[in-house]
Design a protein around this motif. Sequence first.
Motif, PDB file in Angstrom:
ATOM      1  N   ILE A  48      31.230  56.154  40.736  1.00 22.10           N
ATOM      2  CA  ILE A  48      30.292  55.045  40.540  1.00 22.10           C
ATOM      3  C   ILE A  48      30.283  54.614  39.069  1.00 22.10           C
ATOM      4  O   ILE A  48      30.295  53.425  38.743  1.00 22.10           O
ATOM      5  CB  ILE A  48      28.865  55.450  40.974  1.00 22.10           C
ATOM      6  N   GLU A  49      30.280  55.609  38.195  1.00 22.20           N
ATOM      7  CA  GLU A  49      30.156  55.342  36.758  1.00 22.20           C
ATOM      8  C   GLU A  49      31.330  54.527  36.219  1.00 22.20           C
ATOM      9  O   GLU A  49      31.178  53.773  35.249  1.00 22.20           O
ATOM     10  CB  GLU A  49      30.057  56.676  36.010  1.00 22.20           C
ATOM     11  N   GLN A  50      32.509  54.652  36.847  1.00 25.86           N
ATOM     12  CA  GLN A  50      33.668  53.890  36.383  1.00 25.86           C
ATOM     13  C   GLN A  50      33.430  52.384  36.431  1.00 25.86           C
ATOM     14  O   GLN A  50      33.999  51.632  35.646  1.00 25.86           O
ATOM     15  CB  GLN A  50      34.887  54.216  37.249  1.00 25.86           C
ATOM     16  N   TYR A  51      32.588  51.943  37.367  1.00 33.65           N
ATOM     17  CA  TYR A  51      32.430  50.505  37.613  1.00 33.65           C
ATOM     18  C   TYR A  51      31.007  50.010  37.378  1.00 33.65           C
ATOM     19  O   TYR A  51      30.712  48.848  37.632  1.00 33.65           O
ATOM     20  CB  TYR A  51      32.839  50.197  39.062  1.00 33.65           C
ATOM     21  N   THR A  67      37.400  44.450  41.757  1.00 37.42           N
ATOM     22  CA  THR A  67      37.337  44.141  40.336  1.00 37.42           C
ATOM     23  C   THR A  67      37.867  42.721  40.123  1.00 37.42           C
ATOM     24  O   THR A  67      38.166  42.002  41.082  1.00 37.42           O
ATOM     25  CB  THR A  67      38.186  45.137  39.523  1.00 37.42           C
ATOM     26  N   ALA A  68      37.998  42.320  38.880  1.00 42.85           N
ATOM     27  CA  ALA A  68      38.507  40.983  38.585  1.00 42.85           C
ATOM     28  C   ALA A  68      39.977  40.837  38.958  1.00 42.85           C
ATOM     29  O   ALA A  68      40.473  39.720  39.112  1.00 42.85           O
ATOM     30  CB  ALA A  68      38.318  40.665  37.101  1.00 42.85           C
ATOM     31  N   LYS A 111      29.883  47.925  30.227  1.00 39.83           N
ATOM     32  CA  LYS A 111      31.124  47.517  30.885  1.00 39.83           C
ATOM     33  C   LYS A 111      31.010  46.039  31.235  1.00 39.83           C
ATOM     34  O   LYS A 111      30.084  45.627  31.907  1.00 39.83           O
ATOM     35  CB  LYS A 111      31.344  48.340  32.154  1.00 39.83           C
ATOM     36  N   LYS A 112      31.927  45.255  30.748  1.00 42.09           N
ATOM     37  CA  LYS A 112      31.885  43.817  30.975  1.00 42.09           C
ATOM     38  C   LYS A 112      33.254  43.344  31.419  1.00 42.09           C
ATOM     39  O   LYS A 112      34.189  43.300  30.617  1.00 42.09           O
ATOM     40  CB  LYS A 112      31.452  43.092  29.696  1.00 42.09           C
ATOM     41  N   GLU A 113      33.373  42.998  32.695  1.00 47.73           N
ATOM     42  CA  GLU A 113      34.644  42.487  33.200  1.00 47.73           C
ATOM     43  C   GLU A 113      34.769  41.000  32.897  1.00 47.73           C
ATOM     44  O   GLU A 113      33.790  40.254  32.989  1.00 47.73           O
ATOM     45  CB  GLU A 113      34.732  42.701  34.713  1.00 47.73           C
ATOM     46  N   GLU A 114      35.965  40.583  32.567  1.00 41.98           N
ATOM     47  CA  GLU A 114      36.230  39.171  32.318  1.00 41.98           C
ATOM     48  C   GLU A 114      36.804  38.538  33.586  1.00 41.98           C
ATOM     49  O   GLU A 114      37.883  38.919  34.043  1.00 41.98           O
ATOM     50  CB  GLU A 114      37.203  39.005  31.151  1.00 41.98           C
ATOM     51  N   PHE A 115      36.080  37.601  34.150  1.00 41.77           N
ATOM     52  CA  PHE A 115      36.540  36.865  35.328  1.00 41.77           C
ATOM     53  C   PHE A 115      36.952  35.467  34.887  1.00 41.77           C
ATOM     54  O   PHE A 115      36.154  34.730  34.295  1.00 41.77           O
ATOM     55  CB  PHE A 115      35.434  36.763  36.379  1.00 41.77           C
ATOM     56  N   SER A 116      38.185  35.097  35.141  1.00 43.41           N
ATOM     57  CA  SER A 116      38.665  33.769  34.771  1.00 43.41           C
ATOM     58  C   SER A 116      38.489  32.811  35.942  1.00 43.41           C
ATOM     59  O   SER A 116      38.439  33.226  37.102  1.00 43.41           O
ATOM     60  CB  SER A 116      40.137  33.830  34.367  1.00 43.41           C
ATOM     61  N   HIS A 117      38.392  31.534  35.628  1.00 43.26           N
ATOM     62  CA  HIS A 117      38.242  30.506  36.659  1.00 43.26           C
ATOM     63  C   HIS A 117      39.209  29.363  36.391  1.00 43.26           C
ATOM     64  O   HIS A 117      39.448  28.994  35.236  1.00 43.26           O
ATOM     65  CB  HIS A 117      36.805  29.994  36.700  1.00 43.26           C
ATOM     66  N   GLN A 118      39.758  28.835  37.479  1.00 47.93           N
ATOM     67  CA  GLN A 118      40.718  27.738  37.388  1.00 47.93           C
ATOM     68  C   GLN A 118      39.961  26.418  37.567  1.00 47.93           C
ATOM     69  O   GLN A 118      39.784  25.944  38.680  1.00 47.93           O
ATOM     70  CB  GLN A 118      41.783  27.907  38.475  1.00 47.93           C
ATOM     71  N   LEU A 119      39.516  25.872  36.467  1.00 44.97           N
ATOM     72  CA  LEU A 119      38.735  24.637  36.505  1.00 44.97           C
ATOM     73  C   LEU A 119      39.582  23.454  36.059  1.00 44.97           C
ATOM     74  O   LEU A 119      40.439  23.583  35.183  1.00 44.97           O
ATOM     75  CB  LEU A 119      37.499  24.759  35.610  1.00 44.97           C
ATOM     76  N   MET A 120      39.313  22.308  36.664  1.00 42.64           N
ATOM     77  CA  MET A 120      40.040  21.102  36.299  1.00 42.64           C
ATOM     78  C   MET A 120      39.554  20.574  34.954  1.00 42.64           C
ATOM     79  O   MET A 120      38.391  20.774  34.581  1.00 42.64           O
ATOM     80  CB  MET A 120      39.875  20.042  37.392  1.00 42.64           C
ATOM     81  N   GLU A 121      40.440  19.926  34.231  1.00 42.74           N
ATOM     82  CA  GLU A 121      40.080  19.403  32.915  1.00 42.74           C
ATOM     83  C   GLU A 121      39.147  18.206  33.009  1.00 42.74           C
ATOM     84  O   GLU A 121      38.415  17.914  32.056  1.00 42.74           O
ATOM     85  CB  GLU A 121      41.345  19.026  32.142  1.00 42.74           C
TER      86      GLU A 121
END
Length: 577
Positions: free
Chosen positions: A142-145, A100-101, A238-248
Amino acid sequence: MKKKLGPVIAAVMLIIVIILILVIGKKVEQVLPSDEIQDLTEYYGLEEADEVAVIWNDELSGVKGKFSQGMIYLDFQTVHDQLNSRFYWDANEQVLLYTTAKEIVRATPGNTEYYIGNDIVSESYPVVYDEENTIYLAMDFIEQYTNLEYELIENPNRMILRTQWGERTFTKVKTPTQLRVSDSIKDPILAELPKGEELIVLSEAEEWIQVAKDGIIGYVKKKMIDETYPVTDTFEMKKEEFSHQLMEEPVKLLWHQVTQQESNSRVVNVLSNAKGVNVISPTWFYLNDNEGNLHCIASKDYVAYAHEQGVKVWGLFSNLENSEVDSTYVLTHTSVRENLVNQMLSMALQYNLDGINVDFEALSGDVGDSYIQFIRELSLKCRDNGLVLSVDNYVPSAYTQFYNREEQAVFADYLIVMAYDEHYAGSDEGSVSSIGFVQDGVRNTLDANVPAEQLLLGLPFYTRIWAEKPKEETGDSAEAAADDYVGYELSSEAVGMAEARNRIEANGADIVWLDDMGQNYSQYQQGDITYKVWLEDAQSLEKKLRVATEHQLGGVAFWKAGMETSDVWDVIANEIK
């Protein structure tokens, strides 16, 4: 005489009556509907008592589930290929993983307990089991994800599975009727339909309509049903939020090839020449054995100096240096892969790195799922520890699809498309990185659902000098007579920008701009050897950099430090802001 004709006439009349009865009976039979009942077990093709038919988005699929301990199970391959490819099965160590995320879910066959991170979850059924080397996953698990909904209907067992939603057409039975196998009253009956029964409409013909009811798909006469009406399915995705560490700011990454510990001191010269670079990636780590252990030539002083200059350090981790290491073995064994990930994290923290750059190349297609699982697992460790994860990728092609760039982009922070080695040592002669090759590489990577802000364009500071050395006379040999015969031996040498230009000038050769290639070209003769050069220089680099700005990419990367001329840094500064 008349008495003799009487019996004959009577016999003829009897024959005529019999014929009429047969003809009329045949006609009646043709219009009378069949009362044969279709065996639904046969209809669904169920051969074993524990099999479950799967009606998938209102279609009878060829997939068969299993019914065990009150739960429906589907085989892993179907789940992975058609429902959710994020499920990962390690056949070597018999473990099922889902990432998962935030954490990794882990289950082993036959157990009613499984792990979500470090937490144990208990169920009344095994979430995964093994039957004759086929792995089955429980539908509730399976349904959980996964974005799906399902329903079990018994006698016989069938699962109505839905993975698509939107507007569907319904109707109701107006007059009690039968659901038949096909659009003929002579076909067997699948089900009796009482008045008011709601049906899903699948297709319509002139007299018949195809419908579905309780996972049974068949036909009814149109005159037996009411008007159709639309119904819009609702489903909470179901929509997981994935964050990303991007430079400014846009990334300007420079790869620094370091082959021994003593070379680390060169960072002072490298950074003093590389104007505007904000990330340096030294080639410090490589996979060194089949247990996932690493070779390291990193330097804390190097990192400290880079940080003093305001430059971040993303250490490069490679799988290419030790030819005795089996990358497939490492990636396909979960315990070994975990050791590799833990060692990478340990090295990054020990040397105070800002990020990790993964450069795993020359992998085979059958390791694709395991490679992606490696990126998933590594990304969680990086995110938890504030490390930026970047992954090097070839330009997309049919034989590199298994690198699954779309899934990489979900978990990694940056993807780097290495838009060079268009022609390489051992290939036919040509440019290292023509403008068309670069444009296609970027466009096709973006088309693979990689967000532009996460994509870095990798460009070369080197070029190749190609040498055509004539072959010795072969006379009338079969080789020389062949249509594809080449009369020279081809070799090449990778050199930096200045060296390529120096050799051209030393031989008094002209330089010509090739607009279709987006670069300068030259060739010269030394004795009987012809040399050809598609130049990488500030002029060609400028055109390539514009591809990055036009597509608003997250930045650029350059292979490698020391092969550039000083004028390229002004071009980079002007184009990438």
